[in-house]
Design a protein around this motif. Structure first.
Motif, PDB file in Angstrom:
ATOM      1  N   ARG A 696      73.023  79.469 106.471  1.00 26.53           N
ATOM      2  CA  ARG A 696      74.364  78.612 106.823  1.00 26.53           C
ATOM      3  C   ARG A 696      75.431  79.700 107.173  1.00 26.53           C
ATOM      4  O   ARG A 696      76.446  79.378 107.973  1.00 26.53           O
ATOM      5  CB  ARG A 696      74.613  78.154 105.466  1.00 26.53           C
ATOM      6  N   GLY A 697      75.367  80.993 106.482  1.00 22.69           N
ATOM      7  CA  GLY A 697      76.599  81.867 106.656  1.00 22.69           C
ATOM      8  C   GLY A 697      76.669  82.153 108.336  1.00 22.69           C
ATOM      9  O   GLY A 697      77.584  82.162 108.774  1.00 22.69           O
ATOM     10  N   ALA A 698      75.452  82.244 108.864  1.00 24.57           N
ATOM     11  CA  ALA A 698      75.442  82.685 110.360  1.00 24.57           C
ATOM     12  C   ALA A 698      75.970  81.382 111.250  1.00 24.57           C
ATOM     13  O   ALA A 698      76.891  81.608 112.277  1.00 24.57           O
ATOM     14  CB  ALA A 698      74.087  82.859 110.943  1.00 24.57           C
ATOM     15  N   VAL A 699      75.430  80.118 110.661  1.00 25.56           N
ATOM     16  CA  VAL A 699      75.913  78.994 111.495  1.00 25.56           C
ATOM     17  C   VAL A 699      77.406  78.826 111.352  1.00 25.56           C
ATOM     18  O   VAL A 699      78.185  78.428 112.421  1.00 25.56           O
ATOM     19  CB  VAL A 699      75.267  77.720 111.087  1.00 25.56           C
ATOM     20  N   ASP A 700      77.812  79.095 109.978  1.00 26.62           N
ATOM     21  CA  ASP A 700      79.414  78.722 109.716  1.00 26.62           C
ATOM     22  C   ASP A 700      80.181  79.767 110.714  1.00 26.62           C
ATOM     23  O   ASP A 700      81.385  79.458 111.084  1.00 26.62           O
ATOM     24  CB  ASP A 700      79.643  78.867 108.132  1.00 26.62           C
ATOM     25  N   GLY A 701      79.664  80.919 110.716  1.00 24.52           N
ATOM     26  CA  GLY A 701      80.458  82.134 111.518  1.00 24.52           C
ATOM     27  C   GLY A 701      80.597  81.340 113.074  1.00 24.52           C
ATOM     28  O   GLY A 701      81.540  81.779 113.560  1.00 24.52           O
ATOM     29  N   LEU A 702      79.499  81.023 113.414  1.00 24.69           N
ATOM     30  CA  LEU A 702      79.605  80.500 114.992  1.00 24.69           C
ATOM     31  C   LEU A 702      80.440  79.395 114.966  1.00 24.69           C
ATOM     32  O   LEU A 702      81.072  79.376 116.122  1.00 24.69           O
ATOM     33  CB  LEU A 702      78.286  80.157 115.324  1.00 24.69           C
ATOM     34  N   GLU A 703      80.591  78.566 114.168  1.00 25.74           N
ATOM     35  CA  GLU A 703      81.454  77.087 114.326  1.00 25.74           C
ATOM     36  C   GLU A 703      82.936  77.869 114.474  1.00 25.74           C
ATOM     37  O   GLU A 703      83.611  77.090 115.270  1.00 25.74           O
ATOM     38  CB  GLU A 703      81.400  76.413 113.081  1.00 25.74           C
ATOM     39  N   GLU A 704      83.323  78.770 113.720  1.00 28.35           N
ATOM     40  CA  GLU A 704      84.666  79.328 114.046  1.00 28.35           C
ATOM     41  C   GLU A 704      84.798  80.146 115.305  1.00 28.35           C
ATOM     42  O   GLU A 704      85.862  80.394 115.592  1.00 28.35           O
ATOM     43  CB  GLU A 704      84.995  80.295 112.985  1.00 28.35           C
ATOM     44  N   LEU A 705      83.993  80.144 116.265  1.00 26.07           N
ATOM     45  CA  LEU A 705      83.890  81.003 117.532  1.00 26.07           C
ATOM     46  C   LEU A 705      83.598  80.073 118.757  1.00 26.07           C
ATOM     47  O   LEU A 705      84.340  80.245 119.684  1.00 26.07           O
ATOM     48  CB  LEU A 705      83.016  82.057 117.557  1.00 26.07           C
TER      49      LEU A 705
END
Length: 723
Positions: A696-705
């Protein structure tokens, strides 16, 4: 610009108008209009039949089955006059949901005609499949027979849907071999146990006229509303009840501007629709307001007898969900549907009392002189200290684990908050010198035009899992999606068991020649000496308390359901339920098996969903954006413009993490232990959930990019703030 699907959802939401609902009617004309109340029974039944039913309801006397035919006939006539063609035995299996078996009133005749028929036989007993519901091994697949039995203490009612009207009859659900397969049967048993012991203690206190003692419940139901257009684009909300991915919005709840704020018009119309239905069902919905998180709301009914309140709580959840659909919402009852904002609880306000002595947990204005209250309160304190881990088990679910211990809900450590007034009274008794108690005071606001306010002698503590709030205890740790039956069963049972000890000690003191007051205060002193460690009035969130509770006071911190459910295997828990006649060892073991399986299945479903969403929605969107960035970089090089590689490099790194962590999660899912439920729960808590959190941490970081018009999932900002 959002993705095409999200944009279409935007447009649907912007075009929505509040749904037209029936104009509010005076409460006197709609209250309990769809309930077969005692008053309706009285008008429809012969006098002797009505008195027999009334004795069963009010005094707990054995139901006379000879009256069932008369009751069934009048119930059918009332229901069919309102358009009902079917009746349903409604019961509450071990799923936190409601189950119904519908049968028609129709009875074909030999001449080819048909009549409406409903006999006492069909009112009193039904037969659903006993093996198709969770039963923890009590019933095998080939052992299908189970029975429902009419609960005369909870009134029948009409459930109206666009497809017609059904007469609903609350029932218990048991196996062919007699074990409880539901939540209602143990609740009725626990109340009977508590009633028996409470009457014994009241007799020792000198009371001669003692009405049946009942527990009461008022449950504050929190929930989220998300527009159905967004919910339809979130497979995690549809199947797991919570978002498995979602970057935090720039604005969440940090401004504290949603709590008790103006209710949005569309939501208020929804609430009014819900309340009108509840009033017709005789459910006393009293309070509604915005909760702390954006998109979060609360409905709270007035207190009722615990058995009826439990049935009504199930109805409230049903009505919330069905009415939300009509208004274009999805109602979320998961305890933590959105990370980073408050989750939802169901604060259970619990007390005990009767019609002769009143509320037995009401301290009055001078609690230091109220021996009855002090003894019953001492019994509660003792019960919580001895069986706090069982209380934690009663609220243990995969979903509630996400909520407990955050700055929105009590910690998993079970303690009792009494307030400064009562804590001082009990401390005085423990020290052997009782001098008095603090009283209410008037508080001046310094403005002549404003009235003076009554200032309570004690504050409230929202960090306590079990807090005294004036004339009741508030079990704040209960989850929003739970049936309140389980927590009430535990509270009633531990109180009954502790009253036995209190009454025994009081009786011994009286036999030894002590006065009633001397013997009573001696019991209270011993209670506080042995069990006062569970009383805590400070900050339940603080790390100091967590350390002190465990290391110095010997309280348990059962952080997860995997830690809590094995408590049901402890000998003292088995003996408690067996001693009070609430659950047999077989029934208790069945609940462990069912709840352990539900925990494992919930996390396994979430893990599979997280994996599928990452691979089929997140990675394709991110890779599409990566291709666009690559094309832009090539164009920049061709034009000899400065190249900015930072974002593409971060994107590439994120893709690598999501891909590798997805593979790790897939392997972990396949390695889930197959048989031992304790090992399965531990594996879910210690392996699957941490892997899901990293992913989830990786996916949420990508959402912001990633470019917004490529991101497939509705965002937190959209779901929490657009309605």
């Amino acid at each position: 610009m959002p993705s095409a699907a999200r944009l279409q959802a935007y447009q649907q939401i912007q075009q929505r108008q509040p749904v037209a609902v029936e104009a509010s009617q005076p409460l006197a004309t709609t209250w309990a209009d769809d309930v077969f109340t005692l008053e309706r029974m009285k008008g429809a039944l012969p006098k002797a039949v009505f008195k027999s039913i009334q004795r069963s309801i009010r005094q707990g006397s054995k139901l006379d089955l000879s009256v069932a035919d008369a009751v069934a006939q009048s119930m059918k006539e009332w229901a069919t006059a309102h358009g009902a063609l079917y009746y349903a035995h409604v019961f509450y299996p071990l799923t936190n949901l409601t189950a119904e078996k519908h049968d028609g009133f129709i009875s074909p005749q030999s001449d080819g005609s048909a009549i409406s028929e409903f006999s006492g036989k069909f009112l009193v007993q039904g037969e659903p499949d006993g093996s198709s519901f969770p039963n923890g091994g009590i019933r095998s697949t080939f052992e299908a027979r189970g029975y429902t039995a009419w609960d005369v203490t909870s009134p029948a009612y009409l459930m109206r849907t666009p497809n017609g009207v059904t007469l609903c009859i609350p029932t218990v659900f048991v196996s062919w071999t007699g074990e409880a397969l539901d939540k209602k049967t143990p609740l009725l048993r626990s109340n009977a146990a508590m009633d028996q012991q409470a009457r014994r203690l009241l007799q020792l206190l000198g009371e001669t006229e003692i009405a049946p003692v009942n527990s009461s419940c008022g449950a504050e139901q929190e929930y989220f509303l998300v527009d159905e257009a967004f919910a339809a684009l979130r497979p995690d909300l549809r199947l797991a009840g919570r978002t498995l991915y979602g970057a935090p919005p720039a604005k969440g709840q940090q401004f504290d501007d949603h709590y008790f704020g103006a209710i949005p018009e569309r939501v208020q119309v929804f609430m009014q629709d819900v309340e009108q239905q509840l009033y017709r069902l005789g459910i006393p919905a009293k309070t509604r307001h915005n909760e702390v998180a954006p998109g979060q709301f609360e409905i709270a009914p007035f207190h009722e007898a615990a058995n009826v309140a439990t049935d009504h709580q199930q109805l409230i959840m049903t009505v919330l969900r069905s009415t939300a659909k009509r208004h274009g919402f999805t109602c979320l009852l998961h305890e933590k549907p959105f990370a980073g904002v408050n989750g939802s609880g169901k604060h259970v306000n619990w007390s005990v009392g009767n019609t002769t002595q009143g509320n037995l947990l009401d301290p009055g204005d001078t609690p230091h002189q109220n021996l009855q209250f002090l003894l019953f309160c001492a019994a509660v304190i003792r019960g919580v200290h001895r069986f706090g881990p069982l209380m934690r088990t009663a609220i243990a679910t995969a979903s509630n684990d996400h909520r407990l211990g955050a700055n929105e809900a009590p910690p998993a450590i079970i303690s009792v908050y009494l307030g400064s007034q009562l804590e001082d009274v009990f401390s005085q008794i423990q020290s052997g010198s009782l001098s008095g108690s603090a009283s209410k005071a008037l508080m001046s606001l310094g403005i002549d035009t404003l009235p003076e306010l009554n200032r309570d002698p004690g504050d409230r503590n929202r960090t306590s899992p079990f807090a005294f709030t004036g004339n009741r205890f508030e079990f704040r740790a209960v989850g929003s999606g739970q049936s309140v039956a389980g927590p009430l069963v535990v509270l009633n049972t531990i109180l009954a068991d502790s009253i036995v000890w209190v009454a025994d000690q009081l009786e011994d003191g009286l036999k030894a020649g002590s006065s009633l007051e001397e013997a009573g205060f001696q019991v209270i002193k011993r209670t506080m000496d042995d069990h006062g460690a569970v009383v805590f009035g400070g900050d339940g969130y603080s790390s100091e308390w967590h350390h002190k509770a465990v290391e110095e006071r010997g309280l348990e911190n059962l952080r997860t359901t995997a830690d809590a459910l094995p408590v049901l295997h402890r000998p003292e828990i088995r003996e408690l339920f067996e001693r009070q006649g609430v659950l047999s060892p077989v029934e208790l073991e069945s609940r462990f098996e069912v709840y352990a399986e539900q925990y494992v299945l919930a996390i396994e479903v979430e893990a599979r969903l997280a994996l599928r969403l990452a691979r089929t929605q997140v990675l394709p969107a991110v890779m599409a954006y990566q291709r666009t960035l690559t094309e832009v970089m090539l164009e920049q090089k061709h034009l000899r413009q400065p190249v900015t590689p930072e974002i593409p490099a971060t994107i590439a790194e994120g893709i690598g993490i999501v891909s590798s962590r997805s593979t790790d999660l897939e392997r972990a899912i396949k390695s889930l232990p197959e048989s031992d439920p304790v090992a399965q729960m531990r594996y879910c808590a210690e392996t699957l959930l941490p892997l899901m959190q990293v992913l989830r941490g990786a996916v949420d970081g990508l959402e912001e990019l990633v470019d917004d018009n490529l991101w497939p999932l509705p965002t937190y900002e959209e779901m929490l703030f657009m309605r």
